[in-house]
Write a protein that holds these residues in place. Structure first.
Motif, PDB file in Angstrom:
ATOM      1  N   LEU A   6       7.724  66.349 -35.529  1.00  0.00           N
ATOM      2  CA  LEU A   6       8.408  66.752 -34.288  1.00  0.00           C
ATOM      3  C   LEU A   6       7.929  68.155 -33.943  1.00  0.00           C
ATOM      4  O   LEU A   6       8.131  69.103 -34.727  1.00  0.00           O
ATOM      5  CB  LEU A   6       9.923  66.745 -34.505  1.00  0.00           C
ATOM      6  CG  LEU A   6      10.558  65.415 -34.942  1.00  0.00           C
ATOM      7  CD1 LEU A   6      12.047  65.594 -35.217  1.00  0.00           C
ATOM      8  CD2 LEU A   6      10.334  64.346 -33.878  1.00  0.00           C
ATOM      9  N   THR A   7       7.241  68.283 -32.787  1.00  0.00           N
ATOM     10  CA  THR A   7       6.612  69.571 -32.446  1.00  0.00           C
ATOM     11  C   THR A   7       6.499  69.753 -30.939  1.00  0.00           C
ATOM     12  O   THR A   7       6.523  68.771 -30.197  1.00  0.00           O
ATOM     13  CB  THR A   7       5.193  69.642 -33.056  1.00  0.00           C
ATOM     14  OG1 THR A   7       4.514  70.821 -32.591  1.00  0.00           O
ATOM     15  CG2 THR A   7       4.364  68.413 -32.642  1.00  0.00           C
ATOM     16  N   LEU A   8       6.357  71.008 -30.516  1.00  0.00           N
ATOM     17  CA  LEU A   8       6.097  71.295 -29.091  1.00  0.00           C
ATOM     18  C   LEU A   8       4.596  71.343 -28.840  1.00  0.00           C
ATOM     19  O   LEU A   8       4.150  71.463 -27.698  1.00  0.00           O
ATOM     20  CB  LEU A   8       6.737  72.643 -28.720  1.00  0.00           C
ATOM     21  CG  LEU A   8       8.259  72.677 -28.642  1.00  0.00           C
ATOM     22  CD1 LEU A   8       8.750  74.106 -28.421  1.00  0.00           C
ATOM     23  CD2 LEU A   8       8.774  71.748 -27.540  1.00  0.00           C
ATOM     24  N   PHE A   9       3.797  71.279 -29.940  1.00  0.00           N
ATOM     25  CA  PHE A   9       2.336  71.424 -29.791  1.00  0.00           C
ATOM     26  C   PHE A   9       1.595  70.324 -30.561  1.00  0.00           C
ATOM     27  O   PHE A   9       0.875  70.607 -31.529  1.00  0.00           O
ATOM     28  CB  PHE A   9       1.924  72.816 -30.269  1.00  0.00           C
ATOM     29  CG  PHE A   9       2.652  73.909 -29.546  1.00  0.00           C
ATOM     30  CD1 PHE A   9       3.787  74.493 -30.092  1.00  0.00           C
ATOM     31  CD2 PHE A   9       2.247  74.317 -28.284  1.00  0.00           C
ATOM     32  CE1 PHE A   9       4.499  75.467 -29.404  1.00  0.00           C
ATOM     33  CE2 PHE A   9       2.944  75.297 -27.588  1.00  0.00           C
ATOM     34  CZ  PHE A   9       4.084  75.868 -28.147  1.00  0.00           C
ATOM     35  N   PRO A  10       1.744  69.069 -30.112  1.00  0.00           N
ATOM     36  CA  PRO A  10       1.113  67.954 -30.849  1.00  0.00           C
ATOM     37  C   PRO A  10      -0.406  68.070 -30.949  1.00  0.00           C
ATOM     38  O   PRO A  10      -0.984  67.710 -31.974  1.00  0.00           O
ATOM     39  CB  PRO A  10       1.516  66.728 -30.029  1.00  0.00           C
ATOM     40  CG  PRO A  10       1.993  67.238 -28.727  1.00  0.00           C
ATOM     41  CD  PRO A  10       2.528  68.605 -28.964  1.00  0.00           C
ATOM     42  N   ASP A  11      -1.046  68.655 -29.946  1.00  0.00           N
ATOM     43  CA  ASP A  11      -2.515  68.729 -29.959  1.00  0.00           C
ATOM     44  C   ASP A  11      -3.034  69.615 -31.086  1.00  0.00           C
ATOM     45  O   ASP A  11      -4.164  69.479 -31.539  1.00  0.00           O
ATOM     46  CB  ASP A  11      -3.047  69.258 -28.612  1.00  0.00           C
ATOM     47  CG  ASP A  11      -2.658  68.306 -27.486  1.00  0.00           C
ATOM     48  OD1 ASP A  11      -2.701  68.716 -26.306  1.00  0.00           O
ATOM     49  OD2 ASP A  11      -2.245  67.166 -27.832  1.00  0.00           O
ATOM     50  N   ALA A  12      -2.176  70.509 -31.549  1.00  0.00           N
ATOM     51  CA  ALA A  12      -2.624  71.454 -32.594  1.00  0.00           C
ATOM     52  C   ALA A  12      -3.015  70.713 -33.868  1.00  0.00           C
ATOM     53  O   ALA A  12      -3.799  71.202 -34.678  1.00  0.00           O
ATOM     54  CB  ALA A  12      -1.493  72.434 -32.898  1.00  0.00           C
ATOM     55  N   PHE A  13      -2.517  69.497 -34.045  1.00  0.00           N
ATOM     56  CA  PHE A  13      -2.700  68.784 -35.312  1.00  0.00           C
ATOM     57  C   PHE A  13      -4.007  68.008 -35.386  1.00  0.00           C
ATOM     58  O   PHE A  13      -4.562  67.824 -36.465  1.00  0.00           O
ATOM     59  CB  PHE A  13      -1.507  67.846 -35.548  1.00  0.00           C
ATOM     60  CG  PHE A  13      -0.222  68.577 -35.816  1.00  0.00           C
ATOM     61  CD1 PHE A  13       0.562  69.033 -34.768  1.00  0.00           C
ATOM     62  CD2 PHE A  13       0.173  68.842 -37.109  1.00  0.00           C
ATOM     63  CE1 PHE A  13       1.732  69.734 -35.002  1.00  0.00           C
ATOM     64  CE2 PHE A  13       1.350  69.547 -37.379  1.00  0.00           C
ATOM     65  CZ  PHE A  13       2.127  69.998 -36.311  1.00  0.00           C
ATOM     66  N   ASN A  14      -4.488  67.593 -34.258  1.00  0.00           N
ATOM     67  CA  ASN A  14      -5.650  66.687 -34.279  1.00  0.00           C
ATOM     68  C   ASN A  14      -6.822  67.287 -35.031  1.00  0.00           C
ATOM     69  O   ASN A  14      -7.371  66.678 -35.952  1.00  0.00           O
ATOM     70  CB  ASN A  14      -6.056  66.323 -32.846  1.00  0.00           C
ATOM     71  CG  ASN A  14      -4.885  65.666 -32.139  1.00  0.00           C
ATOM     72  OD1 ASN A  14      -3.984  65.145 -32.820  1.00  0.00           O
ATOM     73  ND2 ASN A  14      -4.823  65.775 -30.837  1.00  0.00           N
ATOM     74  N   ALA A  15      -7.169  68.507 -34.691  1.00  0.00           N
ATOM     75  CA  ALA A  15      -8.359  69.123 -35.297  1.00  0.00           C
ATOM     76  C   ALA A  15      -8.200  69.168 -36.811  1.00  0.00           C
ATOM     77  O   ALA A  15      -9.008  68.636 -37.565  1.00  0.00           O
ATOM     78  CB  ALA A  15      -8.551  70.526 -34.745  1.00  0.00           C
ATOM     79  N   VAL A  16      -7.106  69.705 -37.282  1.00  0.00           N
ATOM     80  CA  VAL A  16      -6.941  69.947 -38.721  1.00  0.00           C
ATOM     81  C   VAL A  16      -6.744  68.648 -39.494  1.00  0.00           C
ATOM     82  O   VAL A  16      -7.342  68.439 -40.548  1.00  0.00           O
ATOM     83  CB  VAL A  16      -5.743  70.882 -38.957  1.00  0.00           C
ATOM     84  CG1 VAL A  16      -5.460  71.021 -40.441  1.00  0.00           C
ATOM     85  CG2 VAL A  16      -5.997  72.232 -38.319  1.00  0.00           C
ATOM     86  N   LEU A  17      -5.951  67.733 -38.968  1.00  0.00           N
ATOM     87  CA  LEU A  17      -5.623  66.506 -39.720  1.00  0.00           C
ATOM     88  C   LEU A  17      -6.503  65.335 -39.306  1.00  0.00           C
ATOM     89  O   LEU A  17      -6.218  64.182 -39.611  1.00  0.00           O
ATOM     90  CB  LEU A  17      -4.144  66.158 -39.534  1.00  0.00           C
ATOM     91  CG  LEU A  17      -3.154  67.229 -39.958  1.00  0.00           C
ATOM     92  CD1 LEU A  17      -1.731  66.780 -39.702  1.00  0.00           C
ATOM     93  CD2 LEU A  17      -3.353  67.610 -41.426  1.00  0.00           C
ATOM     94  N   GLY A  18      -7.642  65.666 -38.594  1.00  0.00           N
ATOM     95  CA  GLY A  18      -8.541  64.589 -38.163  1.00  0.00           C
ATOM     96  C   GLY A  18      -9.862  64.613 -38.921  1.00  0.00           C
ATOM     97  O   GLY A  18     -10.688  63.718 -38.812  1.00  0.00           O
TER      98      GLY A  18
END
Ligand code: 4FV
Length: 246
Positions: A6-18
């Protein structure tokens, strides 16, 4: 293992967890990482998710309603309630023992705060535990959530190859890792320790364990004092410091 974030910044995760190990684990379906944008659940016509703190004070506070409805969007489809973790400086500091404990679960909901924090009532209503990644203040819970997903995913069978899992074992044994070397044999007039060129695996493992003991003693006395050393450990350590030129 399933992670709902649950976050206000979902896009922040793609790079790191992709990427790399975690990216491959997701492709292989060994772990699932879903990001839920809390703002999508704001009942406010302007999609407002934060407001001024009651009692005054600086900064803004995340409102309870958008978080609660975002949370409901996950659990209303589930039989049992997953463990809900709020990443915050108030939590117990994450370490390998906690990572292994969480790694035994199959579903985690991670709540990322922002601004000065979240309305206390949402913590009372849905949060099972708070976890911190360290005694310093970040701008949001997103980085701590990524740290938790990365470290816990390594506990999921099949995510790491046997080689890769060594690191975890050393840390779960409370020891710092031994020094690593790779080609070329010589770099800036520095050569690789002869023992590693010997091919004598028992001696190499003993030397590596000695290095881990020595490093932990020097760099992390707080970890070292928790170690239960056997006779062989004590002998290795004694020898390690004998070889040091006075
Ligand atoms: C933090 C930490 C952290 C506090 C206010 C987010 C920030 C802002 N979370 N370990 N250290 N969170 O600093 O987990 O909302």
């Amino acid at each position: 293992m399933r992670f709902d974030i649950l976050t206000l910044f979902p896009d922040a995760f793609n790079a790191v967890l992709g990427e790399s190990i975690i990216g491959r684990a997701r492709e292989k379906g060994l772990i699932t990482v879903n990001t839920i944008n809390i703002r999508d659940f704001s009942a406010d016509k302007h999609k407002k998710v934060d407001d001024y703190p009651y009692g005054g004070g600086r900064g803004m506070v995340m409102m309870a309603q958008p978080i609660y409805d975002a949370y409901l969007s996950i659990v209303e489809k589930l039989e049992c309630k997953p463990r809900v973790i709020y990443l915050s400086p108030q939590g117990r500091i994450l370490n390998q023992k906690i990572v292994e404990e969480l790694g035994r679960l199959d579903h985690l909901v991670l709540l990322c705060g922002h601004y000065e924090g979240i309305d206390e009532r949402i913590i009372e209503e849905i949060v099972d535990e708070e976890i911190s990644i360290g005694d310093y203040v970040l701008t949001g819970g997103e980085l701590p959530a990524m740290v938790l997903v990365d470290s816990v995913s390594r506990q999921v069978p099949g995510v790491l190859s046997s080689e890769e899992s060594y690191m975890d074992e050393s840390h779960s044994a409370g020891l710092l890792e031994y020094p690593q070397y790779t080609r070329p044999y010589e770099f800036k007039n520095r050569t690789v320790p002869e023992i590693l060129m010997s091919g004598h695996h028992a001696n190499i493992n003993s030397w590596r364990h000695q290095q881990s003991l020595k490093r932990t003693y020097i760099k992390r006395p707080d970890l070292f004092e928790k170690l239960k050393l056997d006779k062989e450990d004590k002998a290795l350590l004694k020898e390690a410091f004998e070889n040091i030129e006075p």
